[in-house]
Structures are given as C-alpha cells and as structure tokens.
Scaffold this motif. Structure first.
Motif, PDB file in Angstrom:
ATOM      1  N   VAL A 339       3.057   5.009  15.702  1.00 36.97           N
ATOM      2  CA  VAL A 339       4.144   4.914  16.678  1.00 36.97           C
ATOM      3  C   VAL A 339       5.079   6.070  16.374  1.00 36.97           C
ATOM      4  CG1 VAL A 339       6.126   3.601  17.448  1.00 36.97           C
ATOM      5  CG2 VAL A 339       3.991   2.455  16.949  1.00 36.97           C
ATOM      6  N   PRO A 382      12.146   2.763  10.996  1.00 32.07           N
ATOM      7  CA  PRO A 382      10.903   2.723  11.766  1.00 32.07           C
ATOM      8  C   PRO A 382      10.793   3.877  12.765  1.00 32.07           C
ATOM      9  CG  PRO A 382      12.423   1.008  12.493  1.00 32.07           C
ATOM     10  CD  PRO A 382      13.034   1.622  11.264  1.00 32.07           C
ATOM     11  N   GLY A 383       9.567   4.330  12.986  1.00 32.85           N
ATOM     12  CA  GLY A 383       9.308   5.418  13.938  1.00 32.85           C
ATOM     13  C   GLY A 383       9.957   5.193  15.300  1.00 32.85           C
ATOM     14  N   ALA A 458       8.004  -3.932   1.717  1.00 33.42           N
ATOM     15  CA  ALA A 458       8.121  -4.364   3.126  1.00 33.42           C
ATOM     16  C   ALA A 458       7.055  -5.370   3.550  1.00 33.42           C
ATOM     17  CB  ALA A 458       8.140  -3.183   4.087  1.00 33.42           C
ATOM     18  N   ILE A 499      10.713  -8.166   9.198  1.00 32.12           N
ATOM     19  CA  ILE A 499      12.006  -7.550   8.875  1.00 32.12           C
ATOM     20  C   ILE A 499      12.723  -7.184  10.163  1.00 32.12           C
ATOM     21  CG2 ILE A 499      13.134  -5.580   7.793  1.00 32.12           C
ATOM     22  CD1 ILE A 499      10.926  -5.619   5.653  1.00 32.12           C
TER      23      ILE A 499
HETATM   24  P1  XMP Z   1       8.279  -5.709   9.839  1.00 29.19           P
HETATM   25  O1  XMP Z   1       9.304  -5.791  10.890  1.00 29.19           O
HETATM   26  O2  XMP Z   1       6.872  -5.767  10.348  1.00 29.19           O
HETATM   27  O3  XMP Z   1       8.452  -4.268   9.192  1.00 29.19           O
HETATM   28  O4  XMP Z   1       8.500  -6.710   8.727  1.00 29.19           O
HETATM   29  C1  XMP Z   1       7.905  -3.835   7.979  1.00 29.19           C
HETATM   30  C2  XMP Z   1       8.371  -2.410   7.731  1.00 29.19           C
HETATM   31  O5  XMP Z   1       7.832  -1.543   8.725  1.00 29.19           O
HETATM   32  C3  XMP Z   1       8.861  -0.921   9.474  1.00 29.19           C
HETATM   33  N1  XMP Z   1       8.444  -0.926  10.876  1.00 29.19           N
HETATM   34  C4  XMP Z   1       7.933   0.121  11.520  1.00 29.19           C
HETATM   35  N2  XMP Z   1       7.713   1.378  11.105  1.00 29.19           N
HETATM   36  N3  XMP Z   1       6.880   1.936  13.234  1.00 29.19           N
HETATM   37  C5  XMP Z   1       7.198   2.298  11.976  1.00 29.19           C
HETATM   38  O6  XMP Z   1       7.032   3.471  11.623  1.00 29.19           O
HETATM   39  C6  XMP Z   1       7.065   0.680  13.739  1.00 29.19           C
HETATM   40  O7  XMP Z   1       6.770   0.402  14.885  1.00 29.19           O
HETATM   41  C7  XMP Z   1       7.635  -0.267  12.826  1.00 29.19           C
HETATM   42  N4  XMP Z   1       7.959  -1.579  12.933  1.00 29.19           N
HETATM   43  C8  XMP Z   1       8.461  -1.951  11.741  1.00 29.19           C
HETATM   44  C9  XMP Z   1      10.101  -1.742   9.216  1.00 29.19           C
HETATM   45  O8  XMP Z   1      11.276  -0.973   9.371  1.00 29.19           O
HETATM   46  C10 XMP Z   1       9.883  -2.269   7.828  1.00 29.19           C
HETATM   47  O9  XMP Z   1      10.283  -1.332   6.846  1.00 29.19           O
END
Ligand code: XMP
Length: 502
Positions: A339, A382-383, A458, A499
C-alpha cells in the motif's frame, strides 16, 4: 556469515527470538520450517526451534525431519519443545494449559546457570510434554506439575516449555545467553559489525547501477536506506517524495528539509488534492487502501517519467524478506503490503540495504550514520497515512481533526518524556457525533479516540497505561478544537483489536 538459525513454526514468534539472539551479540537468521533442510542447518552454529500456534498431533502440523535435530546444538521453545519431544520418542498430551506468568522450579542444568531455584516465566500452551524422550531428563517443573524444561544427558539438546524471548520471563535473556555459550556461538554482531556488513552488502548491490532512484517518505527506513546508498556510492541518485496529503502535521516539509540537510535532494510532488478527490465517497477500509495504492503508483510513475534510472532503493526489512514467501495458510488481516508501494513493473534492479535488519537495528544504524534522534525514534507510520485513522469517508474536515489531534497526542507524549516508551500514538475519528456545550450553546462535534500502544513488533499490542494527568491534558486540548466535543481513550489490546481503526 556465521549465525544461529531460528526455525520458525509460526509467524512472528521466531523473529522475537532472533532479535534477542542478535541483541546478545550473535547474528541470527530465521527460516520457515518448510524451507529448513540439512544444508541450511549445517551452515549454522546452533539452532532454535520457535513456538507456534499449532498442536503437534494436529493433521498437517508443521514439522521438520528428525535428523535436523541432531546436527547442531539445539534449543526447542514451546511448540519447538513439544515437537522435539515427539520426534525423539517422547509423548505430548492435551492438558488444562498454562497462560501468562507462571512459577517454575529449576532442578539443574547449564541452561539455567544464574537462575534461582524458583523463577517467574511466561507460559502459553495447552499441550504439554507428558513424557520426555529417552535419554532426556527434566531440568525444570512448572508450579502446575508440567515439565517446564528438559535436556539430553549427553548431547547438546535442550527444550523449554516457556518463552525465554519475552520480557515477562525475567531471566529469559540469561537463558538464551547460556544457550549461546553452550553452543559456542560466535560474538559477531556489534553495531560496528552490523554497519560494516550493511555497507559491504549495499556496495555489492549497487555495483553496476547507472542511476539510482529512491522513494522516500521521511520515515526512518527509507531515510536510512537512502543514506546508506549515498554513503557507499557516487552513482547519480534521485530521491522522490510523493505527498499523498495524508501525512502527519508538518511532515512533508520536515522530511524534505531533513533529507536536504543530509545531502539528499528530493523531487517533491504534492498530490494531496488528487488523492483527496480520488478518495471522495470511499468508505470501506480496504477499498481506501486500494485507491491510495493505485493512485500512488500513478503519481510516482508520472514523477519519474524523465528519469533514466536502472536501480531502485527500497527500505525492506528482514521480517518482510522472510514473510514475503508467505507461510501456507497465513491469513492477512489487513492488506498492508504494497500500500503506497511502487509499481511492480518498474524495469529496475532492487537495492535493499536493510534486508538483513530489524527495525531496532535500523534505528541504531540511523543513529550511527548521524541521523537526528527525532527522525530515528519517530513512530512507525502506515503507508496510507491518516486515511487508516479515519473511519468512513476521508473528508477534509475529518482529516484536519485527525491530523491536529494526532499532533497534540504526539506533542504531549514528548513533553511528558514518554514518546519513546510507546510504539505508536495517534487520534482516530469516525462519523459519530457527540452533543456538547460550547460557549453556553449546544454543539455537535466529532468523537475523537486517542490510541496509544506499546508493542514489540505490531503483531500484538497493549494499550499504554498513560498517566491520567497526561490524558487530561490531551483531552482538554483536543476537545477545545472547533469540531470536537468528546475524547475517548482506547483500552483494548491487539488482539482482538488491531492497532489502527481501519
Ligand atoms: P494493525 O492496525 O493491523 O497494524 O494492528 C499493525 C501495524 O501495521 C501498520 N499498518 C500499515 N502499514 N500500510 C502500512 O504500511 C497499511 O495499510 C497499514 N495498516 C496498518 C500499523 O500502523 C501498525 O504499525
């Protein structure tokens, strides 16, 4: 390079072990169980079998050939311990289970040097070793009467039911260090050695490039990756920063300045309005990611149209390199990867200076290369940026609320001196409104949720036990914003929550 090999039986468990080994000064690598073979094991000085979510008797449970267990000093952890027991002729049964902090009584054995008779460890299992394999003796019992550790009478084979890699196991680090000593694993992973290896590897990767292109975001990974390439090579270098309009407050300007100060000139493309237009009416989280991903590729491709590059720098980290083969059956909860990533059809050779490193190592490398601490310690972002912190449609109004409120959260954490204690901290907003009173008048405003989490990687996360006065300062500042009438604090762990809200 000489190393300890961690055989992975399930996602991130193995990386935590590998990071601990590196912290103890020995280089380590991770290999998924289905790629672990005789040759791979013989290349290593010692082997650690990781934990994993399966049960050894489940159909299709992950396993390895028995012969791999006797080639090198080996330590089995949790699932790895049970698998070792099963493969070598012991017995594993389903029990009541032990979860969380548990006391163990240590009998003896060199693995427990420096441990007291009774110690607190972190358990997470329902199966247990009901009978160790022939030639093994029990070296620790849990308070519930389960075998907590065993070792072979004459071979360097050890197993523990608990997790020495998690910080809740108080003497876990000591146990891993004992294992490294028993295995005569080399001390070959200091900061200096890491820097040397990264520079050498990058030099090799860049060799033959005519013009190197880097997509930068101002984040620690892309900055360190670009900086390493600049340090090892004189090849023409172009850095591109696409601002999708979803970055943190002040971030695009700070990033461009910071990179300039490091001697990296940036082609800066402000595509904010293009992205916002594209996101109009898009409510679904995954759809938002897709829209942003597509648009990013389009804008990026346009920006580099005139640049005749043949190599492309990426800040890929070690866990992504290992995980990109994707384990069979592994479930993607959110489509994180690629992403705001780059087009797959770019005709360029990839240069990945950080492909051997974990995030904390990239940070250490960044500091050693002279990056400002503020850049190096910045929380991961995040991206797709603030779009995943907005529930429902991304509107300019919600974007403004989330950007400003997140800025308040970060600023207050910094003022309180605890910013570096947490993994991520931000505000999130959706479409729910809360009735408030502002200036004696009824006002309907957004409900803003503050989320601050502590985490190692994470994959799991806990909510941060923030000081109440600190929360109060955040809430006062955020609720004084024009369109906000309520501030809440998220107190859910991951799992079951993730998260980011979206
Ligand atoms: P979640 O929300 O799944 O996030 O618990 C875990 C880690 O991943 C990051 N994150 C992303 N990073 N593209 C990214 O590059 C995304 O679409 C994306 N969604 C979540 C989030 O900030 C956390 O560190």
């Amino acid at each position: 390079m000489r190393h300890v090999l961690v055989i992975s039986f399930g996602g991130q468990y193995a990386h935590l072990i590998s990071r601990r080994v590196r912290d103890l000064g020995t280089y380590s690598e991770v290999v998924p169980y289905f790629r672990a073979g005789r040759e791979r094991v013989l290349e290593a000085d010692a082997v650690i079998l990781s934990g994993g979510p399966s049960s050894v008797y489940q159909e299709g449970a992950p396993t390895i050939p028995e012969e791999l267990l006797k080639l090198r000093p080996t330590l089995g952890i949790c699932y790895g311990f049970q698998l070792m027991a099963k493969l070598l002729g012991g017995e594993v049964k389903r029990g009541k289970g032990e979860y969380g902090p548990t006391k163990v009584r240590v009998q003896d054995g060199p693995l427990f040097e420096g441990w007291g008779e009774e110690e607190l460890v972190w358990m997470s299992h329902s199966d247990y070793v009901s009978s160790p394999p022939p030639g093994f003796r029990v070296t620790a019992w849990s308070e519930n009467g389960y075998v907590a550790a065993f070792q072979h009478e004459s071979l360097p084979l050890y197993g523990v039911q608990f997790h020495p890699e998690v910080s809740h196991t108080r003497k876990g680090r000591k146990l891993l260090s004992n294992f490294l000593k028993l295995s005569k694993a080399p001390k070959n992973w200091s900061n200096e050695e890491m820097m040397k290896v990264v520079m050498e590897e990058t030099r090799k990767q860049v060799k033959g490039c005519r013009h190197v292109l880097a997509a930068v975001s101002g984040g620690v990974d892309s900055t360190v990756a670009a900086l390493v390439v600049k340090r090892v090579s004189e090849v023409p270098f172009t850095a591109v920063l696409v601002n999708h309009g979803l970055m943190r407050k002040g971030e695009p300007e700070q990033a461009v300045n910071m990179l300039k100060n490091l001697g990296i000139d940036v082609v800066y493309v402000d595509a904010s309005s293009e992205f916002l237009k594209e996101l109009k009416g898009v409510k679904d989280c995954e759809e938002k990611r897709k829209v942003i991903g597509r648009k990013f590729i389009e804008v990026f491709s346009r920006a580099v149209e005139g640049v005749d590059f043949d190599c492309l720098v990426q800040g890929t980290l070690y866990p992504d390199v290992i995980e990109s083969g994707a384990e069979p059956g592994a479930d993607r909860i959110k489509s994180h990867h690629n992403v705001a990533g780059l087009p797959e059809n770019l005709q360029a050779r990839l240069v990945e200076p950080l492909r051997f490193l974990y995030k904390d190592e990239v940070r250490r490398l960044g500091l050693a290369l002279g990056l400002p601490r503020e850049v190096v310690m910045r929380h991961p972002f995040p991206g797709p940026g603030l779009a995943v912190r907005i529930m429902g449609e991304v509107t300019p109004e919600k974007l403004e609320v989330v950007r400003e409120a997140s800025h308040v959260v970060e600023e207050e954490l910094k003022r309180a001196g605890v910013y570096e204690d947490v993994w991520q901290a931000f505000a999130a907003v959706g479409d729910d409104k809360w009735v408030g009173v502002k200036g004696d008048a009824r006002a309907e405003g957004y409900l803003v949720t503050v989320r601050i989490v502590v985490s190692e990687d994470a994959m799991t996360a806990d909510w941060y036990r923030a000081d109440h006065e600190l929360l109060d300062r955040m809430a006062k500042r955020i609720s004084s914003m024009d369109k906000v009438t309520m501030v809440t604090y998220a107190v859910t762990t991951k799992p079951p929550s993730t998260i980011e809200p979206c």
